[in-house]
Design a protein around this motif. Structure first.
Motif, PDB file in Angstrom:
ATOM      1  N   GLN A   5       0.809  -0.806   0.702  1.00 17.84           N
ATOM      2  CA  GLN A   5      -0.061   0.253  -0.078  1.00 17.84           C
ATOM      3  C   GLN A   5       0.844   1.188   0.118  1.00 17.84           C
ATOM      4  N   ILE A   6       0.706   2.121  -1.277  1.00 21.15           N
ATOM      5  CA  ILE A   6       1.725   3.147  -1.001  1.00 21.15           C
ATOM      6  C   ILE A   6       0.835   4.329  -0.895  1.00 21.15           C
ATOM      7  N   PHE A   7      -1.041   3.994  -0.928  1.00 21.42           N
ATOM      8  CA  PHE A   7      -1.725   5.491  -0.609  1.00 21.42           C
ATOM      9  C   PHE A   7      -1.889   5.218   0.990  1.00 21.42           C
ATOM     10  N   ASP A   8      -1.648   6.698   1.670  1.00 22.38           N
ATOM     11  CA  ASP A   8      -1.749   7.312   2.619  1.00 22.38           C
ATOM     12  C   ASP A   8      -2.527   8.385   3.246  1.00 22.38           C
ATOM     13  N   ARG A   9      -3.649   8.015   3.599  1.00 23.12           N
ATOM     14  CA  ARG A   9      -5.328   8.586   3.012  1.00 23.12           C
ATOM     15  C   ARG A   9      -4.324   9.574   4.224  1.00 23.12           C
ATOM     16  N   HIS A  10      -3.956   9.582   5.423  1.00 22.19           N
ATOM     17  CA  HIS A  10      -3.955  10.681   6.778  1.00 22.19           C
ATOM     18  C   HIS A  10      -3.053  11.374   5.913  1.00 22.19           C
ATOM     19  N   SER A  11      -2.005  11.131   5.272  1.00 25.19           N
ATOM     20  CA  SER A  11      -0.724  11.995   5.489  1.00 25.19           C
ATOM     21  C   SER A  11      -1.566  13.003   3.398  1.00 25.19           C
ATOM     22  N   TRP A  12      -2.063  12.062   2.659  1.00 25.43           N
ATOM     23  CA  TRP A  12      -2.548  12.844   2.132  1.00 25.43           C
ATOM     24  C   TRP A  12      -3.685  13.539   2.230  1.00 25.43           C
ATOM     25  N   GLY A  27     -11.634  13.797  -7.618  1.00 24.34           N
ATOM     26  CA  GLY A  27     -11.722  13.044  -9.245  1.00 24.34           C
ATOM     27  C   GLY A  27     -12.413  13.449 -10.957  1.00 24.34           C
ATOM     28  N   GLU A  28     -11.956  14.860 -10.764  1.00 22.22           N
ATOM     29  CA  GLU A  28     -12.291  15.174 -12.209  1.00 22.22           C
ATOM     30  C   GLU A  28     -10.382  14.612 -11.970  1.00 22.22           C
ATOM     31  N   LEU A  29      -9.771  14.718 -11.352  1.00 24.21           N
ATOM     32  CA  LEU A  29      -7.837  14.995 -12.176  1.00 24.21           C
ATOM     33  C   LEU A  29      -8.041  12.820 -12.451  1.00 24.21           C
ATOM     34  N   THR A  52      -3.644   6.021  -7.453  1.00 30.63           N
ATOM     35  CA  THR A  52      -2.983   6.383  -6.403  1.00 30.63           C
ATOM     36  C   THR A  52      -1.974   6.684  -7.522  1.00 30.63           C
ATOM     37  N   ILE A  53      -1.406   6.712  -8.339  1.00 30.17           N
ATOM     38  CA  ILE A  53      -0.664   7.883  -8.960  1.00 30.17           C
ATOM     39  C   ILE A  53      -1.017   8.745  -9.417  1.00 30.17           C
ATOM     40  N   LEU A  54      -2.360   8.605 -10.441  1.00 34.48           N
ATOM     41  CA  LEU A  54      -3.405   9.563 -10.392  1.00 34.48           C
ATOM     42  C   LEU A  54      -3.044  10.763  -9.150  1.00 34.48           C
ATOM     43  N   LEU A  55      -3.823  10.248  -8.312  1.00 37.80           N
ATOM     44  CA  LEU A  55      -3.905  11.357  -6.876  1.00 37.80           C
ATOM     45  C   LEU A  55      -2.435  11.748  -6.399  1.00 37.80           C
ATOM     46  N   ALA A  56      -1.291  11.727  -7.050  1.00 38.04           N
ATOM     47  CA  ALA A  56      -0.125  11.744  -6.028  1.00 38.04           C
ATOM     48  C   ALA A  56      -0.027  12.389  -7.029  1.00 38.04           C
ATOM     49  N   LYS A  57       0.007  12.467  -8.580  1.00 34.74           N
ATOM     50  CA  LYS A  57       0.362  13.979  -9.525  1.00 34.74           C
ATOM     51  C   LYS A  57      -0.614  15.032  -8.908  1.00 34.74           C
ATOM     52  N   ALA A  58      -2.192  14.397  -8.821  1.00 32.79           N
ATOM     53  CA  ALA A  58      -2.171  15.982  -8.458  1.00 32.79           C
ATOM     54  C   ALA A  58      -2.889  16.501  -7.500  1.00 32.79           C
ATOM     55  N   LEU A  59      -2.053  15.461  -6.389  1.00 34.52           N
ATOM     56  CA  LEU A  59      -2.069  16.525  -5.197  1.00 34.52           C
ATOM     57  C   LEU A  59      -0.255  17.449  -5.229  1.00 34.52           C
ATOM     58  N   GLY A  60       0.808  17.184  -6.324  1.00 30.87           N
ATOM     59  CA  GLY A  60       1.634  17.493  -6.499  1.00 30.87           C
ATOM     60  C   GLY A  60       2.915  16.485  -5.917  1.00 30.87           C
ATOM     61  N   ILE A  61       2.296  15.686  -5.190  1.00 33.75           N
ATOM     62  CA  ILE A  61       3.843  14.471  -4.476  1.00 33.75           C
ATOM     63  C   ILE A  61       4.785  13.527  -4.879  1.00 33.75           C
ATOM     64  N   PRO A  62       5.211  14.167  -5.299  1.00 41.19           N
ATOM     65  CA  PRO A  62       6.602  13.527  -6.115  1.00 41.19           C
ATOM     66  C   PRO A  62       6.657  12.272  -6.128  1.00 41.19           C
ATOM     67  N   LEU A  63       7.094  11.208  -7.275  1.00 39.30           N
ATOM     68  CA  LEU A  63       6.524   9.848  -7.610  1.00 39.30           C
ATOM     69  C   LEU A  63       7.307   9.359  -7.015  1.00 39.30           C
ATOM     70  N   SER A  77       8.063  -3.157 -12.321  1.00 45.99           N
ATOM     71  CA  SER A  77       7.268  -3.204 -13.317  1.00 45.99           C
ATOM     72  C   SER A  77       6.116  -2.516 -13.398  1.00 45.99           C
ATOM     73  N   ALA A  78       5.195  -3.261 -13.269  1.00 45.13           N
ATOM     74  CA  ALA A  78       3.944  -2.978 -13.227  1.00 45.13           C
ATOM     75  C   ALA A  78       3.403  -1.234 -13.073  1.00 45.13           C
ATOM     76  N   ILE A  79       4.331  -0.423 -12.117  1.00 47.87           N
ATOM     77  CA  ILE A  79       4.003   1.010 -11.911  1.00 47.87           C
ATOM     78  C   ILE A  79       5.259   1.965 -13.285  1.00 47.87           C
ATOM     79  N   ARG A  80       6.007   0.881 -13.246  1.00 51.00           N
ATOM     80  CA  ARG A  80       6.911   1.575 -14.720  1.00 51.00           C
ATOM     81  C   ARG A  80       5.626   1.486 -16.106  1.00 51.00           C
ATOM     82  N   SER A  81       5.797   0.294 -16.665  1.00 45.09           N
ATOM     83  CA  SER A  81       3.955   0.486 -17.070  1.00 45.09           C
ATOM     84  C   SER A  81       3.101   0.998 -17.296  1.00 45.09           C
ATOM     85  N   ILE A  82       2.957   1.678 -15.982  1.00 47.40           N
ATOM     86  CA  ILE A  82       1.813   2.657 -16.035  1.00 47.40           C
ATOM     87  C   ILE A  82       2.002   3.936 -15.643  1.00 47.40           C
ATOM     88  N   LEU A  83       3.405   4.114 -16.080  1.00 45.99           N
ATOM     89  CA  LEU A  83       3.993   5.821 -15.927  1.00 45.99           C
ATOM     90  C   LEU A  83       4.328   6.080 -17.648  1.00 45.99           C
TER      91      LEU A  83
END
Length: 83
Positions: A5-12, A27-29, A52-63, A77-83
């Motif tokens: 799990q890389i999404f941290d709902r409290h800090s994010w 949601g729109e982003l 999660t990656i889209l959220l990070a980008k939307a919030l300005g959190i460096p990937l 590898s899965a992450i690289r394929s999404i990016l």
């Protein structure tokens, strides 16, 4: 593939609030309904890796910061394929 799990709902959530970004804006982003976003931040659901990656980008959190704790090569590898 291991469970992770890389999404941290409290800090994010704190970042979201500090930046004044609403659930509707996220949601729109991310291409989902605001109810989906609210469920992520209330801990009722977990966003997919893609969202999660889209959220990070939307919030300005460096990937590189978000993903530095991911050590499983299959997951990386899965992450690289999404990016």
């Amino acid at each position: 593939m291991s469970n992770f799990q890389i999404f941290d709902r409290h800090s994010w959530g704190a970042i979201r609030e500090a930046r004044g970004i609403t659930y509707a804006q996220l949601g729109e982003l991310c291409g989902v309904h605001l109810k989906s976003v609210s469920k992520w931040f209330y801990g009722e659901r977990t966003p997919s890796l893609h969202h999660t990656i889209l959220l990070a980008k939307a919030l300005g959190i460096p990937l590189n910061q978000v993903l530095k704790s991911v050590t499983d090569s299959d997951i990386r590898s899965a992450i690289r394929s999404i990016l």
